[in-house]
Design a protein around this motif. Structure first.
Motif, PDB file in Angstrom:
ATOM      1  N   LYS A  64       0.420  -0.729   0.338  1.00  0.00           N
ATOM      2  CA  LYS A  64       0.296   0.214  -0.007  1.00  0.00           C
ATOM      3  C   LYS A  64       1.111   1.138  -0.367  1.00  0.00           C
ATOM      4  O   LYS A  64       1.646   1.524   0.632  1.00  0.00           O
ATOM      5  CB  LYS A  64      -0.730  -0.155   1.162  1.00  0.00           C
ATOM      6  N   GLY A  65       0.947   2.285  -0.669  1.00  0.00           N
ATOM      7  CA  GLY A  65       1.546   3.511  -1.237  1.00  0.00           C
ATOM      8  C   GLY A  65       2.931   3.684  -1.945  1.00  0.00           C
ATOM      9  O   GLY A  65       2.947   4.298  -2.650  1.00  0.00           O
ATOM     10  N   ARG A  66       3.257   2.308  -2.451  1.00  0.00           N
ATOM     11  CA  ARG A  66       3.644   1.683  -2.835  1.00  0.00           C
ATOM     12  C   ARG A  66       3.414   1.628  -4.271  1.00  0.00           C
ATOM     13  O   ARG A  66       4.223   2.020  -5.649  1.00  0.00           O
ATOM     14  CB  ARG A  66       4.510   0.821  -2.728  1.00  0.00           C
ATOM     15  N   PHE A  67       2.564   0.672  -4.780  1.00  0.00           N
ATOM     16  CA  PHE A  67       2.415   0.036  -6.019  1.00  0.00           C
ATOM     17  C   PHE A  67       0.633   0.240  -5.616  1.00  0.00           C
ATOM     18  O   PHE A  67       0.058   0.740  -5.620  1.00  0.00           O
ATOM     19  CB  PHE A  67       2.588  -1.702  -5.429  1.00  0.00           C
ATOM     20  N   ILE A  68       0.494   0.870  -7.932  1.00  0.00           N
ATOM     21  CA  ILE A  68      -0.292   0.538  -7.582  1.00  0.00           C
ATOM     22  C   ILE A  68      -1.476   0.260  -9.362  1.00  0.00           C
ATOM     23  O   ILE A  68      -0.296  -0.554 -10.182  1.00  0.00           O
ATOM     24  CB  ILE A  68      -0.742   2.262  -8.602  1.00  0.00           C
ATOM     25  N   ILE A  69      -2.382  -0.618  -9.285  1.00  0.00           N
ATOM     26  CA  ILE A  69      -2.933  -1.346  -9.864  1.00  0.00           C
ATOM     27  C   ILE A  69      -4.255  -0.399 -10.777  1.00  0.00           C
ATOM     28  O   ILE A  69      -4.629  -0.157 -10.215  1.00  0.00           O
ATOM     29  CB  ILE A  69      -3.408  -2.810  -9.679  1.00  0.00           C
ATOM     30  N   SER A  70      -3.978  -0.815 -12.626  1.00  0.00           N
ATOM     31  CA  SER A  70      -5.089  -0.268 -13.258  1.00  0.00           C
ATOM     32  C   SER A  70      -5.689  -1.277 -14.301  1.00  0.00           C
ATOM     33  O   SER A  70      -4.412  -2.116 -14.293  1.00  0.00           O
ATOM     34  CB  SER A  70      -4.153   1.351 -13.762  1.00  0.00           C
ATOM     35  N   ARG A  71      -5.886  -1.169 -14.438  1.00  0.00           N
ATOM     36  CA  ARG A  71      -6.554  -1.957 -16.065  1.00  0.00           C
ATOM     37  C   ARG A  71      -6.726  -0.845 -16.588  1.00  0.00           C
ATOM     38  O   ARG A  71      -7.511   0.057 -16.993  1.00  0.00           O
ATOM     39  CB  ARG A  71      -8.160  -2.822 -15.889  1.00  0.00           C
ATOM     40  N   ASP A  72      -6.320  -1.372 -18.321  1.00  0.00           N
ATOM     41  CA  ASP A  72      -7.108  -0.360 -19.994  1.00  0.00           C
ATOM     42  C   ASP A  72      -8.037  -1.756 -20.335  1.00  0.00           C
ATOM     43  O   ASP A  72      -7.507  -2.236 -21.144  1.00  0.00           O
ATOM     44  CB  ASP A  72      -6.002  -0.102 -20.177  1.00  0.00           C
ATOM     45  N   ASN A  73      -9.663  -1.404 -20.413  1.00  0.00           N
ATOM     46  CA  ASN A  73     -10.195  -2.423 -21.329  1.00  0.00           C
ATOM     47  C   ASN A  73      -9.941  -2.404 -22.712  1.00  0.00           C
ATOM     48  O   ASN A  73     -10.232  -3.521 -23.107  1.00  0.00           O
ATOM     49  CB  ASN A  73     -11.863  -2.225 -20.600  1.00  0.00           C
ATOM     50  N   SER A  74      -9.977  -1.225 -22.911  1.00  0.00           N
ATOM     51  CA  SER A  74      -9.794  -0.832 -24.385  1.00  0.00           C
ATOM     52  C   SER A  74      -8.712  -2.012 -24.715  1.00  0.00           C
ATOM     53  O   SER A  74      -8.416  -1.762 -25.732  1.00  0.00           O
ATOM     54  CB  SER A  74     -10.060   0.757 -25.201  1.00  0.00           C
ATOM     55  N   LYS A  75      -6.935  -2.210 -24.522  1.00  0.00           N
ATOM     56  CA  LYS A  75      -6.123  -2.510 -24.710  1.00  0.00           C
ATOM     57  C   LYS A  75      -6.371  -4.354 -23.801  1.00  0.00           C
ATOM     58  O   LYS A  75      -5.176  -4.909 -24.338  1.00  0.00           O
ATOM     59  CB  LYS A  75      -5.333  -2.317 -23.918  1.00  0.00           C
ATOM     60  N   ASN A  76      -7.458  -4.625 -23.688  1.00  0.00           N
ATOM     61  CA  ASN A  76      -7.303  -6.092 -22.504  1.00  0.00           C
ATOM     62  C   ASN A  76      -5.835  -5.906 -21.075  1.00  0.00           C
ATOM     63  O   ASN A  76      -5.087  -7.090 -21.533  1.00  0.00           O
ATOM     64  CB  ASN A  76      -7.444  -7.280 -23.437  1.00  0.00           C
TER      65      ASN A  76
END
Length: 126
Positions: A64-76
């Motif tokens: 927490k505070g160091r990692f960031i998760i994200s998703r780009d559905n347009s790029k799968n």
């Protein structure tokens, strides 16, 4: 069968950054949860971070505070931005797609139904 391919791992010094990517072979828009796990030698596989369809997220306490998760559905694709890396982050990082799980109020409830990538090695030197 969904194919998941991770990339972006490598060797980095403590305090450095890496960005992992996981590309899925199909449209991930309807996948309830996408997640990153890690497994270090001699240890159990553990959840690192998960992101739901509404972009709700869940992080393991040590990242927490160091990692960031994200998703780009347009790029799968999902990403894991890892900052201020520590030696204890050294592990194989695996991408997971979960067809029925839920991320809600900082908790992740996995369905146990989904697919795994082959993993990418992250090594942090101290």
């Amino acid at each position: 069968q969904v194919q998941l391919v991770e990339s972006g791992g490598g060797l980095v010094q403590a305090g450095g950054s890496l960005r992992l990517s996981c590309v899925a072979s199909i449209d991930i828009t309807n996948w309830h949860v996408m997640a990153w796990y890690r497994q270090a030698p001699g240890k159990d596989r553990e959840l690192v971070a998960a992101v739901g369809r509404e972009d709700r997220t869940k992080y393991e306490n040590s990242v927490k505070g160091r990692f960031i998760i994200s998703r780009d559905n347009s790029k799968n694709t999902i990403y894991l931005q890892m900052n201020n890396l520590k030696a204890e982050d050294t592990a194989v990082y695996l991408c997971n797609s979960d067809v029925g799980g839920t991320v809600w109020k900082d908790n992740y409830y996995p369905s146990g139904i989904g697919s795994w990538g082959q993993g990418t090695q992250v090594t942090v030197s101290s």
